[in-house]
Design a protein around this motif. Structure first.
Motif, PDB file in Angstrom:
ATOM      1  N   ILE A  22      -6.848 -16.314  20.068  1.00 17.80           N
ATOM      2  CA  ILE A  22      -7.265 -14.894  19.283  1.00 17.80           C
ATOM      3  C   ILE A  22      -5.820 -15.078  17.969  1.00 17.80           C
ATOM      4  O   ILE A  22      -4.791 -15.386  18.558  1.00 17.80           O
ATOM      5  N   ASP A  26      -6.383 -10.890  14.732  1.00 20.92           N
ATOM      6  CA  ASP A  26      -6.821  -9.540  15.558  1.00 20.92           C
ATOM      7  C   ASP A  26      -6.420  -8.962  16.750  1.00 20.92           C
ATOM      8  O   ASP A  26      -6.567  -7.941  16.745  1.00 20.92           O
ATOM      9  N   ALA A  27      -5.491  -9.157  16.946  1.00 18.71           N
ATOM     10  CA  ALA A  27      -4.429  -8.250  17.443  1.00 18.71           C
ATOM     11  C   ALA A  27      -3.880  -6.785  16.368  1.00 18.71           C
ATOM     12  O   ALA A  27      -4.169  -6.102  17.680  1.00 18.71           O
ATOM     13  N   GLU A  29      -6.365  -5.939  14.042  1.00 18.48           N
ATOM     14  CA  GLU A  29      -7.330  -4.658  14.201  1.00 18.48           C
ATOM     15  C   GLU A  29      -7.389  -4.410  16.113  1.00 18.48           C
ATOM     16  O   GLU A  29      -8.292  -3.369  14.849  1.00 18.48           O
ATOM     17  N   TYR A  30      -7.442  -5.256  16.885  1.00 19.30           N
ATOM     18  CA  TYR A  30      -7.619  -4.197  18.098  1.00 19.30           C
ATOM     19  C   TYR A  30      -6.847  -3.047  18.243  1.00 19.30           C
ATOM     20  O   TYR A  30      -7.218  -1.976  18.479  1.00 19.30           O
ATOM     21  N   PRO A  34     -10.127  -0.690  18.861  1.00 18.20           N
ATOM     22  CA  PRO A  34     -10.823  -1.942  19.452  1.00 18.20           C
ATOM     23  C   PRO A  34     -12.415  -2.150  18.934  1.00 18.20           C
ATOM     24  O   PRO A  34     -12.533  -3.755  19.170  1.00 18.20           O
ATOM     25  N   ILE A  37     -13.043  -5.878  17.036  1.00 16.51           N
ATOM     26  CA  ILE A  37     -13.021  -7.000  18.061  1.00 16.51           C
ATOM     27  C   ILE A  37     -14.447  -7.115  18.136  1.00 16.51           C
ATOM     28  O   ILE A  37     -15.151  -8.764  17.672  1.00 16.51           O
ATOM     29  N   HIS A  41     -16.090 -10.376  16.668  1.00 14.34           N
ATOM     30  CA  HIS A  41     -16.425 -11.708  16.734  1.00 14.34           C
ATOM     31  C   HIS A  41     -17.593 -12.023  17.912  1.00 14.34           C
ATOM     32  O   HIS A  41     -17.781 -12.842  18.098  1.00 14.34           O
ATOM     33  N   CYS A  42     -18.153 -10.540  17.869  1.00 13.34           N
ATOM     34  CA  CYS A  42     -19.245 -10.845  18.459  1.00 13.34           C
ATOM     35  C   CYS A  42     -20.032 -10.528  17.965  1.00 13.34           C
ATOM     36  O   CYS A  42     -21.655 -11.628  18.009  1.00 13.34           O
ATOM     37  N   ILE A 181      -8.284  -8.159  24.560  1.00 12.41           N
ATOM     38  CA  ILE A 181      -9.043  -8.417  23.806  1.00 12.41           C
ATOM     39  C   ILE A 181      -9.769  -9.909  23.903  1.00 12.41           C
ATOM     40  O   ILE A 181     -11.720 -10.189  23.107  1.00 12.41           O
ATOM     41  N   ILE A 185     -14.407 -10.515  24.213  1.00 10.65           N
ATOM     42  CA  ILE A 185     -15.471 -11.606  23.354  1.00 10.65           C
ATOM     43  C   ILE A 185     -15.904 -12.141  24.635  1.00 10.65           C
ATOM     44  O   ILE A 185     -17.064 -12.873  24.212  1.00 10.65           O
TER      45      ILE A 185
END
Length: 212
Positions: A22, A26-27, A29-30, A34, A37, A41-42, A181, A185
Motif C-alpha cells: 500500500i 493510497d492511505a 485516498e482512503y 474508502p 481504493i 485497485h479493483c 485497505i 483490495i
C-alpha cells in the motif's frame, strides 16, 4: 520422478499478502473516501488530477527547499542532518512511500518533513497527521530510530512549518488503516463511502460511481 507440491490456500494467501504494498498516497485516498481504493485497485480507474498534482507539487517542492532556510531547520528544529526524497518500503507493514525529507534530530530521534502545496489553516488535518504516522512507521523500521513527531511545510503560507506529535495511538490507527485497505483490495468488495457524499462524486470517479 518429482511431483509438484500443492500449495495450501493459506500459503497462497500469505504469498499474495507479501506481494501487496500500500502506498502512503493510497492511505490518503482512503481517508478521503474508502471507495476510492475500490475504484483504483479493483476497477483500475486512476484519478485524473493525480498527474497534475504531482507536477505542481514537484515544482513547488523544489522552490520550497531553497526557501526553507538551512539554519532554520538546523536551529529551530534541532536537526543534525537530513536526507531528501527518501523512498522506503516495508514488507512487514505492506507499505511504501517517498518521504520529502527525513530529519535526524539532536535527541536521537528522526522525523518526516512533508511539503504541502497548501495554506496553513491553523489546524492539522487528519490526512496530514496520518501521513506523518505512516512515514514514521517506514522511518522507524528502516533506520531503527524512534519517530515521535513529524513536520509539515505549508508552502502557500510563507513556508510555515508545523510540528505534529505522534504517539502509540496514531501508529496503531495507521497500521489498522493499512489492514483495512488490504482487505478491500484482496476481497474486492465495495466499501461504505464517506459520510460526506460529495467526495464520492469527485469528477474523476463520478461516472463509475454512478454505475455501482
Amino acid at each position: 520422478m518429482k511431483t509438484k507440491v500443492d500449495i495450501s490456500s493459506a500459503e497462497e494467501e500469505k504469498a499474495k499478502d507479501e506481494e501487496i504494498f500500500i502506498t502512503v498516497s493510497d492511505a490518503l485516498e482512503y481517508l478521503f473516501c474508502p471507495r476510492f481504493i475500490f475504484f483504483m485497485h479493483c476497477l483500475g480507474i486512476a484519478q485524473r488530477e493525480e498527474r497534475r498534482y504531482k507536477v505542481l507539487k514537484g515544482r513547488e517542492l523544489h522552490e520550497s527547499r531553497e526557501k526553507v532556510n538551512r539554519d532554520y531547520v538546523r536551529k529551530r528544529l534541532k536537526c543534525t542532518r537530513k536526507e531528501i526524497s527518501v523512498y522506503l518500503t516495508s514488507r512487514g507493514h505492506h507499505l511504501k512511500g517517498e518521504v520529502d525529507e527525513v530529519l535526524f534530530l539532536e535527541d536521537g530521534t528522526a522525523a518526516p518533513m512533508d511539503y504541502k502545496f497548501a495554506e496553513w489553516k491553523k489546524t492539522v488535518y487528519r490526512t496530514h497527521k496520518y501521513q506523518a504516522a505512516l512515514y514514521g512507521l517506514l522511518i522507524m523500521e528502516h533506520y531503527g530510530v524512534d519517530v515521535n513527531r513529524g513536520y509539515v511545510c505549508y508552502t502557500r503560507s510563507n513556508h510555515h512549518v508545523e510540528e505534529i506529535n505522534l504517539g502509540g495511538k496514531d501508529y496503531k490507527r495507521a497500521e489498522q488503516m493499512v489492514r483495512e485497505i488490504l482487505m478491500i483490495i484482496q476481497r474486492e468488495y465495495y466499501p461504505d463511502g464517506t459520510k460526506q457524499k460529495a467526495r464520492c462524486m469527485d469528477p474523476a470517479f463520478r461516472s463509475k460511481a454512478m454505475q455501482n
